[in-house]
Motif scaffolding. Sequence first.
Motif, short mmCIF file in Angstrom:
data_model
loop_
_atom_site.label_atom_id
_atom_site.label_comp_id
_atom_site.label_asym_id
_atom_site.label_seq_id
_atom_site.Cartn_x
_atom_site.Cartn_y
_atom_site.Cartn_z
N TRP A 8 16.02 -5.31 22.44
CA TRP A 8 16.24 -6.74 22.22
C TRP A 8 17.11 -7.02 20.99
N GLY A 9 17.45 -5.97 20.24
CA GLY A 9 18.37 -6.16 19.11
C GLY A 9 19.66 -6.85 19.55
N PRO A 10 20.24 -6.45 20.68
CA PRO A 10 21.48 -7.10 21.12
C PRO A 10 21.34 -8.60 21.38
N TYR A 11 20.12 -9.10 21.59
CA TYR A 11 19.90 -10.55 21.72
C TYR A 11 19.72 -11.21 20.35
N GLY A 12 19.79 -10.43 19.31
CA GLY A 12 19.56 -10.97 17.97
C GLY A 12 18.10 -11.02 17.60
N ILE A 13 17.25 -10.39 18.42
CA ILE A 13 15.81 -10.39 18.13
C ILE A 13 15.47 -9.13 17.34
N ARG A 14 15.01 -9.32 16.10
CA ARG A 14 14.59 -8.18 15.28
C ARG A 14 13.12 -7.88 15.52
N SER A 15 12.78 -6.59 15.55
CA SER A 15 11.38 -6.17 15.68
C SER A 15 11.05 -5.19 14.57
N ASN A 16 9.95 -5.45 13.89
CA ASN A 16 9.51 -4.55 12.81
C ASN A 16 7.98 -4.50 12.81
N SER A 17 7.44 -3.54 12.09
CA SER A 17 5.98 -3.56 11.92
C SER A 17 5.64 -3.47 10.44
N ILE A 18 4.49 -4.03 10.11
CA ILE A 18 3.97 -3.93 8.75
C ILE A 18 2.69 -3.11 8.84
N VAL A 19 2.52 -2.22 7.87
CA VAL A 19 1.37 -1.31 7.88
C VAL A 19 0.55 -1.55 6.63
N PRO A 20 -0.46 -2.40 6.74
CA PRO A 20 -1.29 -2.63 5.55
C PRO A 20 -2.18 -1.42 5.28
N GLY A 21 -2.45 -1.15 4.02
CA GLY A 21 -3.49 -0.19 3.64
C GLY A 21 -4.80 -0.96 3.52
N PRO A 22 -5.72 -0.50 2.68
CA PRO A 22 -6.97 -1.24 2.51
C PRO A 22 -6.74 -2.60 1.85
N VAL A 23 -7.34 -3.63 2.45
CA VAL A 23 -7.14 -5.01 1.98
C VAL A 23 -8.51 -5.61 1.67
N ASN A 24 -8.62 -6.23 0.53
CA ASN A 24 -9.89 -6.85 0.12
C ASN A 24 -10.34 -7.94 1.09
N GLY A 25 -11.63 -7.94 1.38
CA GLY A 25 -12.25 -9.07 2.07
C GLY A 25 -11.94 -9.21 3.55
N ALA B 22 12.00 -1.19 11.74
CA ALA B 22 11.40 -0.56 10.55
C ALA B 22 9.89 -0.68 10.55
N GLN B 23 9.25 0.38 10.10
CA GLN B 23 7.81 0.36 9.87
C GLN B 23 7.65 0.21 8.36
N VAL B 24 7.23 -0.96 7.93
CA VAL B 24 7.18 -1.24 6.49
C VAL B 24 5.75 -1.03 6.00
N VAL B 25 5.57 0.00 5.19
CA VAL B 25 4.24 0.40 4.74
C VAL B 25 3.91 -0.33 3.44
#
Length: 259
Positions: free
Chosen positions: A178-195, A244-247
Amino acid sequence: MHGLVSRDLLRDRTVFVSGGGSGVNLAIAKACASVGANLVICGRTEEKLKAATKELEGCGAQAAYAVADVRDASAVAAALATAADRFGPIDALVCGAAGNFLAPAERISSNGFRAVMDIDLLGSFHCAHAAFEQLRQTRGTILFVSGGQSQMPFLHQVHVAAAKAGVDQLMRSLALEWGPYGIRSNSIVPGPVNGTEGMRRLAENMTKEVWTEMVPLGRFAEPEEIGTMAAVLISPLAAYVNGAQVVVDGGMAMSGSSG
Ligand code: HXC
């Protein structure tokens, strides 16, 4: 939201967040709301969604919710149609809905494994699939909420590890397709998060002290820290970030297996 981030970062953009009624996903929704976005959240529990929508309005956003289980493709399509009716085609989709429980692999039933795969992986596909036409119109973006389990095995998380690894590969495939349609795809990888509910569930295996020892920065993230990074990835500041997988884990991924 961090004070250094412009209050107009996502002004008048519409962000749809699956699983946005609580936890990290609500933190992402709030971060987007506080920099000008309109928000639509979906989830299974109307009471949670109602309360979360009020919180988002408290951040200054126009907000709406739709009750939908991401395992149900037609319910997801209806939720996205509701969003478009209210705000026009969405600019960003956050695939956050997830399910988790701790269990040794040999004790997970076929149905238990499938439940997590269906929520995390198939549910993310349902959302992306249903949002495609809207995102094509806006040249929008998708942010998948992944997990450290996709890279590094955690004890008693075989189902989640498989699902999140799938989510990351879904993300990369869509980035390509879908990049050619201008649609960006990424992931975010949270570590341990409070609460968060996720950490409450994982804490049954290990105490907070043990988790903290695995993080080079020596602390859990605050939910707002994940939200800020997500809002930046959604925004034009990340216009060239695709696949991108953003850690965002304080360095935990470097510290080896949690087992
Ligand atoms: C073994 C279990 C189990 C457990 C459920 N199952 N809990 N098996 N140990 N502790 C099995 C059930 O026995 C059943 O299989 C199957 O899973 C489906 O369970 P149901 O309760 O019928 O399904 P459902 O109501 O759809 O619930 C789905 C769920 C549940 C995933 C099981 O936990 C859920 O709804 N979770 C949503 C909220 C959530 O998990 N939030 C945290 C997400 S955080 P049988 O064979 O008996 O029929 C996250 C990120 C964490 O994911 C990452 C941190 C780094």
